[in-house]
Write an enzyme that holds these catalytic residues in place. Sequence first.
Site, PDB file in Angstrom:
ATOM      1  CG  ASP A 115      -1.625   0.615   1.752  1.00  0.00           C
ATOM      2  OD1 ASP A 115      -2.611   1.135  -0.385  1.00  0.00           O
ATOM      3  OD2 ASP A 115      -2.534   1.530   1.789  1.00  0.00           O
ATOM      4  CG  HIS A 165       0.253   2.173  -9.289  1.00  0.00           C
ATOM      5  ND1 HIS A 165       0.134   1.356  -7.833  1.00  0.00           N
ATOM      6  CD2 HIS A 165      -0.938   2.873  -9.910  1.00  0.00           C
ATOM      7  CE1 HIS A 165      -0.715   2.190  -8.388  1.00  0.00           C
ATOM      8  NE2 HIS A 165      -1.788   2.419  -8.683  1.00  0.00           N
ATOM      9  CG  LEU A 210       9.222 -17.194  -4.023  1.00  0.00           C
ATOM     10  CD1 LEU A 210       9.607 -17.886  -2.067  1.00  0.00           C
ATOM     11  CD2 LEU A 210      10.282 -15.766  -4.693  1.00  0.00           C
TER      12      LEU A 210
HETATM   13  C1  FPP Z   1      -1.470   0.235  -3.651  1.00  0.00           C
HETATM   14  O1  FPP Z   1      -1.335   1.665  -3.196  1.00  0.00           O
HETATM   15  C2  FPP Z   1      -0.860  -0.632  -4.714  1.00  0.00           C
HETATM   16  C3  FPP Z   1      -1.740  -1.260  -5.800  1.00  0.00           C
HETATM   17  C4  FPP Z   1      -3.224  -1.283  -5.277  1.00  0.00           C
HETATM   18  C5  FPP Z   1      -1.109  -1.552  -7.124  1.00  0.00           C
HETATM   19  C6  FPP Z   1      -0.172  -2.883  -6.744  1.00  0.00           C
HETATM   20  C7  FPP Z   1       0.644  -2.553  -7.338  1.00  0.00           C
HETATM   21  C8  FPP Z   1       2.130  -2.161  -7.992  1.00  0.00           C
HETATM   22  C9  FPP Z   1       3.192  -2.219  -6.611  1.00  0.00           C
HETATM   23  C10 FPP Z   1       2.559  -3.065  -9.022  1.00  0.00           C
HETATM   24  C11 FPP Z   1       2.944  -4.167 -10.116  1.00  0.00           C
HETATM   25  C12 FPP Z   1       2.773  -5.338  -8.909  1.00  0.00           C
HETATM   26  C13 FPP Z   1       3.062  -6.313  -9.789  1.00  0.00           C
HETATM   27  C14 FPP Z   1       2.921  -7.454  -8.673  1.00  0.00           C
HETATM   28  C15 FPP Z   1       3.171  -6.503 -11.059  1.00  0.00           C
HETATM   29  P1  FPP Z   1      -1.863   2.433  -3.630  1.00  0.00           P
HETATM   30  O2  FPP Z   1      -2.370   2.918  -5.243  1.00  0.00           O
HETATM   31  O3  FPP Z   1      -3.577   2.384  -3.142  1.00  0.00           O
HETATM   32  O4  FPP Z   1      -1.788   3.939  -2.422  1.00  0.00           O
HETATM   33  P2  FPP Z   1      -2.968   4.840  -2.126  1.00  0.00           P
HETATM   34  O5  FPP Z   1      -3.097   4.338  -0.266  1.00  0.00           O
HETATM   35  O6  FPP Z   1      -1.264   5.940  -1.177  1.00  0.00           O
HETATM   36  O7  FPP Z   1      -3.469   5.745  -2.153  1.00  0.00           O
END
Ligand code: FPP
Length: 245
Positions: free
Chosen positions: A26, A43, A137
Amino acid sequence: MLNIPSLKNKKCLIGKNPHHVAVIMDGNGRWAEKKGKMRVVGHQEGLKAVKKVVKFAFIKKLKILTLYAFSSENWKRSELEIKALIKLFLFALNSEIHNLTKYNIRLKIIGNLKHFNKDFQHCVQKAEEITLKNSGLLLNIAINYGGRWDIIQGIKKIFNRIQQKKLKLEKINENMFSQYLSTGNSLPVDLVIRTGGEKRISNFLLWQIAYSELYFTDVLWPDFNQYIFQDAINFFISRNRRFGG
Ligand code: FPP
């Protein structure tokens, strides 16, 4: 069910590294906003942190790493952000597959993929097939995943088997129910890490985390690295796990 460390190997792991770590990644959006950039950039940086944790899980010889990449609630985000995330998943699947093979990592996508188009489903299937026989893994990536959905889809599968007279109601117990979840016959989660400062589970692996240790950090996901991962593991090692005993 191939190569999935079995429940029979369950140990208390007192003073030892966790076998199964699950991560709620997050803070990508906030990381980007703090830097005056678009959320999508957060992201993209988040993907770099994903690579770091997978590498560290490999070095530490963890058995399973489960990453929460897209929850069933994330569809509420803007179309632009959802499209960018899907594009990033596809990019990661295609560009990282050779590394997964090189490091003997098996990839499994957990979640309801029916909402995605055929091309996406095909890419996922191909990546899973290529790494199916890898015995190191196990990397679970949760996409369009919800813990409640997982439990319900497990119940539906069990109900079908009962209807087909392939399973008797009396045979259902906690161990066998776990096998019908998207994580299959795998080890329970030892440690949950959540970045980004919130202290909640957000419908992640509800059944599988019944006895997990929980580690919360304010660090935003793109800033997560092997040192913070090690801090979380040290926290786990210091815990006295009693499993209700
Ligand atoms: C949460 O941060 C993150 C996500 C919803 C997306 C996670 C994706 C990645 C880390 C990139 C790609 C991953 C893979 C496994 C290919 P948020 O957007 O909710 O952050 P915020 O709380 O600050 O808004």
